[in-house]
Each structure stands twice: as structure tokens, then as C-alpha cells.
Write a protein that holds these residues in place. Structure first.
Motif, PDB file in Angstrom:
ATOM      1  N   MET A  60      47.100 -15.574  69.497  1.00 53.38           N
ATOM      2  CA  MET A  60      45.796 -16.024  69.007  1.00 53.38           C
ATOM      3  C   MET A  60      44.706 -14.960  69.190  1.00 53.38           C
ATOM      4  O   MET A  60      43.871 -14.768  68.317  1.00 53.38           O
ATOM      5  CB  MET A  60      45.389 -17.318  69.723  1.00 53.38           C
ATOM      6  N   GLN A  61      44.711 -14.265  70.314  1.00 57.65           N
ATOM      7  CA  GLN A  61      43.662 -13.283  70.599  1.00 57.65           C
ATOM      8  C   GLN A  61      43.943 -11.915  69.983  1.00 57.65           C
ATOM      9  O   GLN A  61      43.055 -11.060  69.962  1.00 57.65           O
ATOM     10  CB  GLN A  61      43.476 -13.132  72.110  1.00 57.65           C
ATOM     11  N   ALA A  62      45.145 -11.696  69.505  1.00 54.70           N
ATOM     12  CA  ALA A  62      45.491 -10.394  68.918  1.00 54.70           C
ATOM     13  C   ALA A  62      44.826 -10.249  67.554  1.00 54.70           C
ATOM     14  O   ALA A  62      44.762 -11.202  66.775  1.00 54.70           O
ATOM     15  CB  ALA A  62      47.005 -10.258  68.787  1.00 54.70           C
ATOM     16  N   ASP A  63      44.338  -9.065  67.269  1.00 50.92           N
ATOM     17  CA  ASP A  63      43.704  -8.766  65.985  1.00 50.92           C
ATOM     18  C   ASP A  63      44.805  -8.338  65.015  1.00 50.92           C
ATOM     19  O   ASP A  63      45.061  -7.144  64.841  1.00 50.92           O
ATOM     20  CB  ASP A  63      42.649  -7.676  66.163  1.00 50.92           C
ATOM     21  N   ILE A  64      45.442  -9.298  64.389  1.00 50.00           N
ATOM     22  CA  ILE A  64      46.588  -9.039  63.522  1.00 50.00           C
ATOM     23  C   ILE A  64      46.095  -8.755  62.109  1.00 50.00           C
ATOM     24  O   ILE A  64      45.359  -9.545  61.527  1.00 50.00           O
ATOM     25  CB  ILE A  64      47.563 -10.239  63.541  1.00 50.00           C
ATOM     26  N   ALA A  65      46.517  -7.610  61.569  1.00 52.12           N
ATOM     27  CA  ALA A  65      46.092  -7.198  60.228  1.00 52.12           C
ATOM     28  C   ALA A  65      47.021  -7.731  59.150  1.00 52.12           C
ATOM     29  O   ALA A  65      46.582  -7.977  58.023  1.00 52.12           O
ATOM     30  CB  ALA A  65      46.035  -5.680  60.146  1.00 52.12           C
ATOM     31  N   ALA A  66      48.322  -7.892  59.482  1.00 54.91           N
ATOM     32  CA  ALA A  66      49.283  -8.298  58.456  1.00 54.91           C
ATOM     33  C   ALA A  66      50.495  -8.967  59.077  1.00 54.91           C
ATOM     34  O   ALA A  66      50.858  -8.685  60.224  1.00 54.91           O
ATOM     35  CB  ALA A  66      49.721  -7.088  57.642  1.00 54.91           C
TER      36      ALA A  66
END
Length: 164
Positions: A60-66
Motif C-alpha cells: 500500500m505504501q509503495a509508490d508503484i508505477a506499473a
């Protein structure tokens, strides 16, 4: 306690990666537990649905781009909660393609990408990213590994393996 430590690790990794824009982070997971509803393209079992939701909470806290997945229901369903929570589309990839990792690196350099695969493809992708042969095919009942691979260049990455 284990979940809190994992969340702290992922948050720290995301902050570290943002500071080093040439490093791409790959989060590799095998699909969650599958049901027996279709021998060729099964859905997730109830346990698998819970694991997919748990993966979403962990990331949830990870800045996932794709998000990337093979074209099967079980792999797409594993990352669907993440897609829903972050408003992302699930991109389909072919693990037999020699260029799919290169294409992902070009599109998402310096960002974080999640790839949902299988017991054989997930360790293979980790090996390709790290330039090693250290990760072996997962057993049929092992759905708990998360491979976190930081890469500045394909074949020169470093991996951390977590369980969830």
C-alpha cells in the motif's frame, strides 16, 4: 509484527529508490493460491484471494508505477487489488519474450514495478535481473515469496527475498 517489519522495509526501500532515480525496483511475486475450477486457467482460491488482498496491504505504501502479469486469471487476480487501490492498469507480458524486461526498464526506469508470474517464471526473472542462477523454481505449494530486486542495469541487480 512480521507485517510491520515488512511494511517498514518496503517504505524504506521506496524512499531509497526515489533518491536514486537510476535504480528501478522490481517486486516479483508468484500468483496466489489457485482453485481447481479450470485445469488450464484457474481462478484464485479463497486462500489465494486473501493472499492477494494481503499483498495489496503490504504494498500500500509503495509508490508503484506499473503492474505486469502473464495473461492468466490467477496472475492478474493476484495484482488486481493493487490495481484497484492505485488506479493502475495491469499490463500483460510474455515471459518467453527476450525483450520484456528491457521494455519495462525503458518505460519505468527509476520507478517501482510489480510483476506477477508463476513458480518457474518468477525465479527466472529474478535471475535475469541479478545476472545469477541463484533462484530455483518454486515448489507447487510455495506462494509466499516476494522478490525485491533493485536494478540499475539488467543483469546487475541485487535481490532481497521476503515472505508474506
Amino acid at each position: 509484527m512480521k507485517r510491520i517489519a515488512l511494511l517498514l522495509f518496503i517504505s524504506a526501500l521506496a524512499i531509497n529508490v526515489n533518491a536514486q532515480t537510476d535504480v528501478t525496483t522490481f517486486i516479483l511475486v508468484r500468483h496466489a493460491e489457485k482453485s481447481k475450477d479450470d485445469p488450464r486457467d484457474p481462478s484464485l482460491s479463497e486462500e489465494g484471494i486473501k493472499r492477494a488482498e494481503s499483498l495489496n496491504k503490504i504494498l500500500m505504501q509503495a509508490d508503484i508505477a506499473a503492474l505486469y502479469s502473464t495473461p492468466y486469471k490467477r496472475t492478474k487476480s493476484t495484482v488486481q487489488p493493487i490495481a484497484d487501490a492505485k488506479g493502475l492498469e495491469i499490463n500483460i507480458y510474455d515471459p518467453r519474450s527476450a525483450d520484456f524486461l528491457k521494455d519495462i526498464m525503458e518505460k519505468h526506469k527509476g520507478k517501482t514495478v510489480v510483476i506477477s508470474g508463476h513458480s518457474n517464471t518468477t525465479p527466472l526473472v529474478a535471475n535475469l535481473l541479478t545476472g545469477s542462477d541463484q533462484f530455483k523454481q518454486l515448489s507447487e505449494d510455495d506462494y509466499s515469496k516476494i522478490y525485491m530486486v533493485s536494478v540499475s542495469e539488467i543483469g546487475k541487480g541485487t535481490a532481497t527475498i521476503l515472505t508474506y
